[in-house]
Design a protein around this motif. Structure first.
Motif, mmCIF file in Angstrom:
data_model
loop_
_atom_site.group_PDB
_atom_site.id
_atom_site.type_symbol
_atom_site.label_atom_id
_atom_site.label_comp_id
_atom_site.label_asym_id
_atom_site.label_seq_id
_atom_site.Cartn_x
_atom_site.Cartn_y
_atom_site.Cartn_z
ATOM 1 N N GLY A 1 36.721 87.128 25.269
ATOM 2 C CA GLY A 1 35.981 85.878 25.358
ATOM 3 C C GLY A 1 35.996 85.407 26.803
ATOM 4 O O GLY A 1 36.854 85.785 27.590
ATOM 5 N N CYS B 1 39.479 91.800 22.266
ATOM 6 C CA CYS B 1 40.733 91.099 22.588
ATOM 7 C C CYS B 1 40.657 89.698 21.992
ATOM 8 O O CYS B 1 39.700 88.957 22.243
ATOM 9 N N VAL C 1 41.952 86.539 31.931
ATOM 10 C CA VAL C 1 42.300 87.862 31.408
ATOM 11 C C VAL C 1 41.190 88.906 31.576
ATOM 12 O O VAL C 1 41.447 89.989 32.099
ATOM 13 N N GLY D 1 42.164 79.441 30.763
ATOM 14 C CA GLY D 1 42.448 80.233 31.960
ATOM 15 C C GLY D 1 41.236 80.898 32.577
ATOM 16 O O GLY D 1 41.058 80.903 33.776
ATOM 17 N N ASN E 1 40.201 82.435 18.766
ATOM 18 C CA ASN E 1 39.522 81.711 19.842
ATOM 19 C C ASN E 1 38.007 81.741 19.602
ATOM 20 O O ASN E 1 37.443 82.820 19.412
HETATM 21 N N1 LIG Z 1 47.316 86.936 24.365
HETATM 22 C C1 LIG Z 1 46.116 87.538 24.331
HETATM 23 N N2 LIG Z 1 45.931 88.636 23.570
HETATM 24 C C2 LIG Z 1 44.732 89.266 23.526
HETATM 25 N N3 LIG Z 1 43.663 88.860 24.198
HETATM 26 C C3 LIG Z 1 43.778 87.770 24.978
HETATM 27 C C4 LIG Z 1 45.003 87.049 25.089
HETATM 28 N N4 LIG Z 1 44.819 86.018 25.932
HETATM 29 C C5 LIG Z 1 43.535 86.081 26.336
HETATM 30 N N5 LIG Z 1 42.895 87.133 25.760
HETATM 31 C C6 LIG Z 1 41.468 87.522 25.926
HETATM 32 O O1 LIG Z 1 40.985 87.025 27.161
HETATM 33 C C7 LIG Z 1 39.947 86.056 26.949
HETATM 34 C C8 LIG Z 1 40.031 84.963 27.998
HETATM 35 O O2 LIG Z 1 41.285 84.344 27.914
HETATM 36 P P1 LIG Z 1 41.925 83.465 29.078
HETATM 37 O O3 LIG Z 1 41.902 84.279 30.302
HETATM 38 O O4 LIG Z 1 43.306 83.200 28.553
HETATM 39 O O5 LIG Z 1 41.096 82.218 29.158
HETATM 40 C C9 LIG Z 1 40.142 85.594 25.514
HETATM 41 O O6 LIG Z 1 38.919 85.116 24.980
HETATM 42 C C10 LIG Z 1 40.609 86.884 24.843
HETATM 43 O O7 LIG Z 1 39.512 87.749 24.591
#
Ligand SMILES: Nc1ncnc2c1ncn2[C@@H]1O[C@H](COP(=O)(O)O)[C@@H](O)[C@H]1O
Ligand SMILES: Cc1cc2nc3c(=O)[nH]c(=O)nc-3n(C[C@H](O)[C@H](O)[C@H](O)COP(=O)(O)OP(=O)(O)OC[C@H]3O[C@@H](n4cnc5c(N)ncnc54)[C@H](O)[C@@H]3O)c2cc1C
Lengths: 277, 312
Positions: free
Chosen positions: A143, A35, A154, A151, A65
């Motif tokens: 990630g 992702c 995800v 955030g 990212n």
């Molecule tokens: N819009 C997106 N599309 C795909 N993967 C995402 C997206 N946003 C977050 N991720 C995945 O979730 C991880 C953590 O993201 P976050 O929860 O936004 O900090 C990222 O490193 C990506 O692997």
């Protein structure tokens, strides 16, 4: 690896597959989903639109990212060791496609973009969950955090929605016969977990080392043009959180320079003025 | 009405961020006239939580992993008006898992108490400390995960009634080992952090960093290149792609202050910079600075602090 080596490597992998019954401990092939979030470059100056409700993208360079680069390279290592396919996915509007193309150029086999402009992480996670449910993956690598909205939401959400094992802040991963061993950073140390695949990873540096990160080479960039990038309609609407306004953090007052011969003065300031000691 | 708060301990000793979480829940609860319900492990001294605002403490055998705990909190929070979880490394996995299970709005990286509850708004850090975002959370039971040390610990009082319950946890991971450095201050929990950069020239020179950390009761940290070259462990790397810290005092020694480094440390309350180069960008982000050679300044600072400690 240069091109010639990559070629030899592919041949030797083919041989391995043909004779796999002769090779002890040969792992089953892996279908991995990586992702990818599309974020401003780490050096980008961040500005907002006039009413402060969203990021002003003008002049901002967007990149994969950084946390996801480690995951993508890890997926490449696993594929090279035991075969399989790597799919990269992003939930986002068309402007994220160059980021997915870059991931293809680095070595992913195919890309999927879920065409949405998600309002929050839970909406992203639901879109990803819907995709994962109808495609079978052995491993889902995210990630630990996107460096835009910071955030850290995800990956844990996907795991909870799908009832899959989850290792966050993952700094080491190995797979043997369908069982993953993952090392995660915890406050003040490390924990090691074991789980049956499929599982979800929130990865970071350590998953692979910085020197192992791949940058696209000419061959990769050429082949990325013909690799599939599938655009899928979004299946979720709305969201649970919405931005109201963005502000810049309050600026710091001018630094107070203390003479290097007078460290007692620094101790006094830290105690009396800053109340930090 | 109630606000549920997850109270984390390590081998029966509460994390400081847990007291902060109970206080957070108390402030929120008082805005809507609700009670604070603290969920804690059976090994921990629940009665203590009353002093930070807990009205009711539920002791359960906590799950071993974030997913297991999230499932337990889901069961306990079905009628809660909100949930508070400190953003420790465990909390940062538990909170989003719980949000997904409950389909509830979540704010992570939160740095303020609720600005209001109808609509429910808070402030959070975004773009790696380059911005502060106000967001609105919808739904009946928002979940808040806050940055430890961004709110502060408040001593107040709650009824502090303790009850034991049994709620099983569903674990999907097998824990095969944990190792936690004992006796050292964990970086995310630290009130003071002493951090070294490439200006220190080599790992053999870290003695002065450790000495300074010791007098201050601080944790040690480093810039990214320092962990990349292997002078220090990865777990000490702070910044945009490392650990984000929020201590009362951050002392940066021989670190230039690149934007990616600042992203992980600029939320510190007081920043001190020691650098030979008066033009180092870090001075612009600092409260106090000394232009000088670390190898001369740090030992002097250690002595001055020892004298200060002895006198106070
Ligand atoms: N819009 C997106 N599309 C795909 N993967 C995402 C997206 N946003 C977050 N991720 C995945 O979730 C991880 C953590 O993201 P976050 O929860 O936004 O900090 C990222 O490193 C990506 O692997
Ligand atoms: C995608 C990406 C992500 C990154 N993420 C991070 C991150 O999370 N964290 C991070 O730290 N960096 C990160 N970086 C790296 C960052 O850009 C800088 O390169 C790094 O922070 C510099 O480390 P440094 O200050 O230790 O070294 P340098 O930049 O080499 O600075 C050394 C400093 O020491 C001073 N000095 C030299 N000798 C002495 C002495 N005797 N006494 C006192 N001072 C002395 C010098 O004047 C100089 O200012 C990232 C970079 C990229 C591209």
């Amino acid at each position: 690896m240069n091109n010639k080596n990559a070629f030899l490597h592919e041949i030797s992998l083919d041989l391995l597959c043909v004779h796999s019954n002769l090779v002890p401990n040969h792992n089953p092939i892996m279908n991995t989903l990586v992702c990818i979030s599309h974020v401003p470059d780490t050096t980008a100056k961040i500005n907002f639109t006039a009413n402060g409700t969203s990021l002003d993208p003008s002049g901002v360079q967007f990149v994969i990212n950084p946390y996801d680069e480690f995951g993508l390279t890890k997926a490449l290592h696993l594929k090279e060791a035991q075969g399989g396919t790597i799919t990269v996915i992003n939930v986002g509007p068309a402007i994220t496609e160059p980021t997915l193309r870059k991931a293809l150029a680095i070595g992913a086999d195919k890309a999927v973009r879920i065409d949405a402009d998600p309002m929050d992480a839970i909406t992203v996670a639901k879109e990803l969950k819907n995709h994962i449910q109808v495609n079978s993956y052995d491993l889902i690598i995210c990630g630990q955090e996107s460096i835009d909205y910071n955030g850290q939401q995800v990956p844990a959400m996907i795991a909870a929605m799908l009832h899959l094992p989850f290792a966050n802040a993952c700094v080491g991963l190995s797979i043997q016969n369908g069982t993953a061993t993952a090392t995660s950073e915890i406050d003040g140390g490390h924990a090691t977990y074991e789980a049956a695949l499929p599982m979800v990873i929130g990865g970071k540096k350590g998953l692979v080392e910085e020197k192992d990160l791949r940058i696209p080479n000419m061959r990769g960039i050429m082949s990325a043009r013909t690799k599939p990038l599938e655009v899928v309609a979004s299946s979720e609407t709305g969201g649970l959180t919405s931005p109201v306004v963005f502000e810049k953090p309050p600026g710091k007052a001018e630094v107070k320079i203390v003479d290097s011969e007078n460290v007692d003065e620094l101790v006094r300031l830290l105690h009396e003025e800053a109340k930090a000691i | 009405m109630s606000i549920l708060v997850f109270v984390e301990d390590w081998n029966g000793v509460y994390k400081k961020a847990s007291f902060e979480a109970v206080g957070y829940a108390k402030s929120w609860a008082s805005m809507i006239d609700a009670k604070v319900v603290a969920v804690t492990s059976t090994q921990a001294p629940a009665a203590e939580l009353g002093g930070y605002g807990a009205d009711h403490c539920i002791q359960i055998e906590l799950g071993q992993t974030a997913m297991g705990i999230a499932g337990q909190l889901e069961a306990l929070s079905s009628s809660a008006s909100g949930v508070v979880i400190a953003g420790t490394s465990l909390g940062r996995s538990v909170a989003p898992a719980l949000a997904a299970l409950k389909d509830a709005a979540l704010s992570t990286n939160t740095i303020s108490l609720p600005l209001g509850t109808a609509p429910f708004q808070i402030k959070r850090g975004a773009f790696s400390s380059k911005s502060i975002e106000t967001i609105e959370l919808s739904g009946a039971s928002p979940i808040i995960s806050f940055v430890p040390n961004s709110i502060g610990i408040k001593v107040t009082s709650g009824e502090g009634a303790v009850e034991t319950q049994e709620i099983s946890s569903l674990e999907l991971l097998k824990v095969i080992g944990t190792e936690v450095a004992s006796g050292k201050v964990a970086l995310p929990e630290a009130e003071a952090v002493v951090s070294g950069g490439r200006g220190l020239k080599g790992p053999e020179n870290w003695g002065i960093i450790e000495e300074l950390a010791e007098v201050l009761g601080a944790a040690t940290a480093c810039s990214k290149p320092v962990s990349d070259i292997g002078w220090r462990p990865h777990s000490e790397h702070v910044g945009q792609t490392g650990i984000q810290v929020n201590p009362n005092l951050y002392i940066a020694i021989g670190i230039s202050g690149a934007i990616q480094h600042l992203a992980g440390v600029s939320a510190s309350k007081t920043i001190v910079v020691v650098n030979t180069d008066p033009e180092a960008p870090f001075f612009k982000a600092a409260d106090y600075g000394i232009v000088g050679d670390a190898f001369e300044v740090v030992p002097k600072l250690v002595n001055a602090l020892r004298a200060f400690k002895a006198a106070s």
